[in-house]
Design a protein around this motif. Structure first.
Motif, mmCIF file in Angstrom:
data_model
loop_
_atom_site.group_PDB
_atom_site.id
_atom_site.type_symbol
_atom_site.label_atom_id
_atom_site.label_comp_id
_atom_site.label_asym_id
_atom_site.label_seq_id
_atom_site.Cartn_x
_atom_site.Cartn_y
_atom_site.Cartn_z
ATOM 1 N N ASN A 680 0.657 -1.146 -0.137
ATOM 2 C CA ASN A 680 0.071 0.318 -0.136
ATOM 3 C C ASN A 680 0.807 1.345 0.188
ATOM 4 O O ASN A 680 0.650 1.760 0.787
ATOM 5 N N VAL A 681 1.547 1.318 -0.619
ATOM 6 C CA VAL A 681 2.417 2.835 -1.132
ATOM 7 C C VAL A 681 1.715 3.382 -1.960
ATOM 8 O O VAL A 681 0.935 3.120 -3.187
ATOM 9 N N SER A 682 2.318 5.310 -1.918
ATOM 10 C CA SER A 682 1.407 5.620 -2.362
ATOM 11 C C SER A 682 2.572 6.839 -2.561
ATOM 12 O O SER A 682 3.357 7.036 -1.734
ATOM 13 N N LEU A 683 2.791 7.566 -4.357
ATOM 14 C CA LEU A 683 3.198 8.669 -4.744
ATOM 15 C C LEU A 683 2.909 9.885 -4.082
ATOM 16 O O LEU A 683 1.559 10.056 -5.286
ATOM 17 N N ASP A 684 3.751 10.648 -3.752
ATOM 18 C CA ASP A 684 2.450 12.058 -3.589
ATOM 19 C C ASP A 684 3.910 13.279 -3.867
ATOM 20 O O ASP A 684 4.713 13.343 -3.639
ATOM 21 N N PHE A 685 3.422 14.179 -4.088
ATOM 22 C CA PHE A 685 3.940 15.748 -4.828
ATOM 23 C C PHE A 685 3.578 16.530 -4.854
ATOM 24 O O PHE A 685 2.216 16.426 -4.337
ATOM 25 N N ASP A 686 4.357 18.039 -3.954
ATOM 26 C CA ASP A 686 3.414 19.112 -3.475
ATOM 27 C C ASP A 686 4.889 20.063 -5.274
ATOM 28 O O ASP A 686 5.540 19.610 -5.698
ATOM 29 N N ILE A 687 3.671 20.852 -5.795
ATOM 30 C CA ILE A 687 4.371 21.792 -6.994
ATOM 31 C C ILE A 687 4.517 22.969 -5.499
ATOM 32 O O ILE A 687 4.070 23.536 -5.004
ATOM 33 N N LEU A 688 5.989 23.431 -6.135
ATOM 34 C CA LEU A 688 6.334 24.338 -5.212
ATOM 35 C C LEU A 688 7.350 25.267 -6.316
ATOM 36 O O LEU A 688 8.026 24.919 -7.596
ATOM 37 N N LYS A 689 7.091 26.937 -5.990
ATOM 38 C CA LYS A 689 7.676 27.484 -6.402
ATOM 39 C C LYS A 689 8.862 27.776 -5.719
ATOM 40 O O LYS A 689 9.363 27.489 -4.863
ATOM 41 N N LEU A 690 9.790 28.591 -6.603
ATOM 42 C CA LEU A 690 12.346 28.420 -5.674
ATOM 43 C C LEU A 690 11.766 29.764 -4.495
ATOM 44 O O LEU A 690 12.561 29.368 -3.190
ATOM 45 N N LYS A 741 1.456 3.568 6.705
ATOM 46 C CA LYS A 741 1.112 4.005 7.771
ATOM 47 C C LYS A 741 1.439 5.687 7.348
ATOM 48 O O LYS A 741 1.392 6.368 8.757
ATOM 49 N N ASP A 742 1.858 6.396 6.718
ATOM 50 C CA ASP A 742 2.009 7.515 6.029
ATOM 51 C C ASP A 742 3.614 8.053 6.340
ATOM 52 O O ASP A 742 3.325 9.194 6.399
ATOM 53 N N ASN A 743 4.542 6.837 7.073
ATOM 54 C CA ASN A 743 5.951 7.325 6.620
ATOM 55 C C ASN A 743 6.610 7.671 5.624
ATOM 56 O O ASN A 743 6.061 6.923 3.765
ATOM 57 N N ILE A 744 7.531 8.293 5.362
ATOM 58 C CA ILE A 744 8.010 8.676 4.158
ATOM 59 C C ILE A 744 9.327 7.905 3.950
ATOM 60 O O ILE A 744 9.944 7.311 5.014
ATOM 61 N N LEU A 745 8.403 6.840 2.900
ATOM 62 C CA LEU A 745 9.665 6.175 2.542
ATOM 63 C C LEU A 745 11.108 5.913 1.846
ATOM 64 O O LEU A 745 12.346 5.774 2.199
ATOM 65 N N THR A 746 10.739 7.834 1.351
ATOM 66 C CA THR A 746 12.014 8.018 0.132
ATOM 67 C C THR A 746 11.239 9.408 0.136
ATOM 68 O O THR A 746 9.936 9.388 -0.732
ATOM 69 N N GLU A 747 12.406 10.241 -0.644
ATOM 70 C CA GLU A 747 11.288 11.464 -1.140
ATOM 71 C C GLU A 747 13.002 11.692 -1.463
ATOM 72 O O GLU A 747 14.174 11.931 -1.622
#
Length: 829
Positions: A680-690, A741-747
């Protein structure tokens, strides 16, 4: 008085009848001189003539300034070494006394008390000479007379009817890099580069131990222990393995025994990232009349390694199966850690291999132009879970195949195979580095105007050495589970399409071909065993190039002299223009050159990993340096991590997100190299300005399972969906892989533009001291490629710091002052 005499007599008898013993002659008072002169000077053994000349203030340090060119005269001279040692009457009562040289560089004559004992011609061989009849009670004179390898090599070359490239080095069984490389100086040494000792033995001695793994299951490991025993007094002997003994009748001469040994409930040796490196001690003792007369110990790991090559729709696979599972090889190439190998310490070996482990590597290739490394190298690989791809020491030239050369090579292979084969880390024997490629692709035949017969002879010699002599010697001297052999690396040159569909590949379209880094996304081989790009060493190492006050300028002669590639600076500048703003300031240029190198290798590594399982290995060129130099290394000569090594650590993580931008679409791949499944892994991303402003979020529509040792292709997004009307030079993605469990495995972060095009705001970077060896770094806006400068090792460096966040960094030792540079500083002088 009588008690003392009795005690002395008993000690003498115990010594005479004792187990095998030895005496190190390296610690005696050695002298050396130019053979043409009469003045003797003090020498150090192990050592080299260059080191001895430096210690006696005859030559300057060739690593400093432009001194390398000042010491070239040495290679044409002959050199004499000698020592005197005193032998007691007790020592002389031993039945056998052998004089053993573990390494002589290279052409020498060995004299003992004026008697010529042996002529040597191979730096990689051990020389063992029975000397009981030549030694005497009292003072003995040992002399070693070295001939110039250059002069002898030229004499050997003249016996061949055509010009051999790189002559005379290919005629000399000597470390090839000593003749100069595009990352190393020309320092053609001579000397006693390994220990010298006297070995005393009586009745019999253990010559060699080979441990074969016959069968390995979860409940039992069946081993065969082959003990080679040289017997002087035939009769009944006992051989014990970890205390359990068997009796044998041994004849005079060499005896080879096969002793079965079993380990119940074995614990596997696993490569780094897969588990523990469990090791077992195996002690073999030779006994006669209830007395131990010799013993040896080996440390082994229980594991299986297979090289899998199977035809498929795209060509032929090339990967290592370890303990029954396909392993993605992540690692690097090793060159000698010093141009003067005796300076390599146990601690330096341990640190460099631990640095590989810390960068998430599991394999290292020992390049064929150097040396078969010290035992400490392989021990460190055993302990740290780094599998070894071991080249034999042939590189980038044509080699002869006359009878003397063949026999010399066979005995070289024997010595090294018998020394190294019991190491758990040893995965593969490879015949050479780029010899096949040199013959097929480099145009030497045309350059030197070979006849058809000459060209045929070159290929015939190649086949003889690398397809007959070496593999036959491995079969003869290695046990069955340690005889995986690969004739040449690469198997096919990088200009041929087959180099990407089968075998291993050295892809040099980047750097040598000056193609852009992005070409790595297209030129993906089955196994990348060599590719790279240069970067400058750290400032500390750059300053060490000078004997006096450093003049840090790209125009400085010393700086230029420590770039050995003829077009190195030009190539670095050309690539830098493509991706970065070229700084005028030297410190900033040094920093950007490291970023450039790291960026190129990141693109390559991640292209390779995205192609799993088509591609199953990526070993970049190169880990280390042999002197202070601008090179392809990720760790410089003084042991400092360059930007590349920090990036490698990130790019080799067991779980990693690897975006790929193609045809205005962003595809997301997630790799898992660990032997663990994540549900049950999920991939999320935030779109950010610098500047930190959040422009939106995205992610996977479907929750997926990330299989053990697997790869996932997540949802794709068009760039229009992500960027919209925004300026791509002001945006980036922050990517996060989360578990159930909503832990970040990698980023990780993904930028839509090259570094030079980013519209970076000025960051306000702050450092807060947590303790003497820990700091916290924070920023208000994106701080790109934060570089912490100081005489310490930082736990992370050259990292991106997100807007409004902080990062804790550990220091190897306290610092009074830490300087900071970020990419913004190079774009805003």
């Amino acid at each position: 008085m009588n008690k003392i005499l009795l005690f002395s007599f008993l000690c003498i008898q115990l010594f005479i009848n004792a187990q095998f013993s030895e005496r190190n002659l390296s610690s005696e008072k050695w002298q050396f001189k130019n053979a043409k002169e009469t003045k003797w000077m003090s020498a150090t053994v192990p050592g080299t003539v260059h080191l001895d000349l430096m210690k006696n203030n005859v030559i300057p340090d060739p690593y400093k300034d432009e001194n390398e060119k000042k010491v070239q005269w040495k290679e044409n001279e002959d050199w004499d070494y000698q020592t005197k040692f005193t032998l007691s009457s007790t020592e002389l009562q031993n039945e056998n006394i052998d004089l053993v040289f573990l390494g002589l560089d290279t052409f020498s004559e060995i004299y003992l008390n004026g008697k010529l004992l042996k002529k040597t011609d191979n730096i990689f061989r051990k020389w063992e000479i029975p000397v009981k009849q030549y030694v005497k009670t009292g003072e003995n004179l040992l002399q070693i007379k070295f001939k110039s390898s250059i002069n002898v090599g030229k004499e050997l070359a003249q016996k061949v009817s055509f010009t051999v490239p790189e002559s005379p080095r290919s005629f000399v069984r000597k470390a090839q890099y000593q003749f100069g490389w595009d990352w190393g100086p020309r320092l053609v040494t001579a000397g006693i580069w390994k220990d010298v000792k006297l070995e005393y033995w009586n009745q019999a001695k253990l010559e060699n131990i080979k441990i074969e793994q016959k069968k390995l299951t979860s409940t039992r490991a069946d081993l065969n222990i082959y003990a080679e025993i040289f017997v002087d007094e035939e009769g009944k002997y006992k051989v014990a393995v970890n205390g359990k003994s068997q009796e044998f009748i041994l004849r005079k001469g060499l005896n080879t025994l096969s002793i079965p040994y079993q380990i119940d409930n074995p614990k596997l040796w696993q490569p780094n990232g897969w588990g523990k490196q469990n090791l077992y001690d195996v002690k073999i003792s030779l006994q006669k009349n209830s007395k131990i007369i010799d013993e040896k110990s080996e440390r082994i790991g229980l594991r299986t390694v297979e090289l899998i090559q199977e035809k498929d729709a795209k060509g032929k696979s090339f990967y290592f199966k370890v303990n029954g599972k396909p392993m993605y090889a992540k690692g690097t190439n090793w060159i000698p850690g010093d141009s003067f190998s005796p300076r390599m310490t146990r601690e330096k070996y341990q640190k460099l291999i631990k640095d590989c482990k810390d960068a998430n590597m599991n394999m290292i290739r020992v390049w064929g132009g150097g040396i078969y490394e010290d035992d400490e190298f392989y021990k460190a690989c055993d302990v740290n879970g780094i599998l070894v791809w071991q080249d034999f020491m042939f590189a980038g030239s044509f080699y002869p195949a006359d009878e003397n050369f063949q026999k010399n090579v066979e005995l070289e292979v024997k010595d090294q195979v018998e020394r190294l084969q019991n190491h758990a880390s040893l995965a593969l024997w490879c015949g050479n580095n780029e010899v096949d490629e040199a013959i097929v692709n480099w145009g030497y035949q045309k350059q030197f105007k070979y006849s058809k017969e000459d060209s045929l002879q070159v290929w015939k010699d190649y086949k003889k050495i690398f397809h007959e002599v070496i593999p036959n010697a491995i079969k003869k001297y290695a046990v069955n589970d340690k005889n995986i052999y690969w004739p040449s690396s690469p198997s096919i040159g990088w200009g041929h399409k087959e180099s990407l569909t089968e075998g291993d590949s050295h892809y040099w379209g980047v750097w040598w071909g000056e193609q852009p880094f992005e070409i790595y996304n297209e030129k993906v081989p089955r196994f990348a065993s060599e590719y790279g790009f240069q970067g400058m060493p750290t400032l500390e190492t750059t300053k060490s190039m000078f004997s006096g006050k450093p003049d840090l300028s790209l125009q400085n002669g010393t700086i230029k002299a420590h770039e050995k590639h003829s077009r190195g600076w030009e190539i670095i500048d050309n690539y830098m223009k493509r991706d970065y703003v070229i700084p005028a300031d030297f410190v900033k240029y040094n920093y950007v050159s490291q970023l450039l190198q790291a960026r190129g290798m990141q693109i390559a590594i991640e292209a390779h990993r995205r192609a799993k399982p088509y591609n199953m290995g990526t070993l970049y060129w190169q880990l280390n340096d042999c002197w202070p130099v601008v090179s392809w290394s990720s760790i410089d000569y003084l042991g400092n991590w360059k930007a590349l090594h920090y990036q490698t650590k990130r790019s080799f993580e067991n779980q990693i997100i690897l975006p790929e931008e193609k045809d205005e679409v962003l595809n997301f791949y997630v790799i898992n190299d660990e032997l663990k499944t994540f549900e049950n892994v999920s991939l999320d991303f935030d779109i950010l300005k610098l500047n930190g402003e959040k422009k939106g979020s995205g992610g996977t529509a479907e929750i997926k399972t990330l299989e053990s040792n697997g790869i996932l292709n997540f949802d794709s997004f068009s760039l229009e969906e992500i960027i919209g009307d925004e300026d791509r030079n002001e945006l980036f993605l922050h990517l996060m892989l989360r578990d159930e469990k909503d832990n970040i495995l990698t980023e990780s972060n993904y930028f839509f533009s090259k570094p030079k095009d980013l519209k970076l705001p000025k960051p306000n970077i702050q450092i807060r001291e947590i303790s003497a060896t820990e700091i916290e770094v924070s920023t208000d806006v994106l701080a790109k490629d934060v570089y912490l400068i100081g005489d310490t090792h930082f736990s992370d460096n050259f990292f991106d710091l997100l807007p409004g966040t902080s990062k804790r960094i550990k220091l190897s030792k306290p610092l009074e002052k830490i300087e900071i540079i970020s990419l913004w500083d190079t774009m805003n002088p």
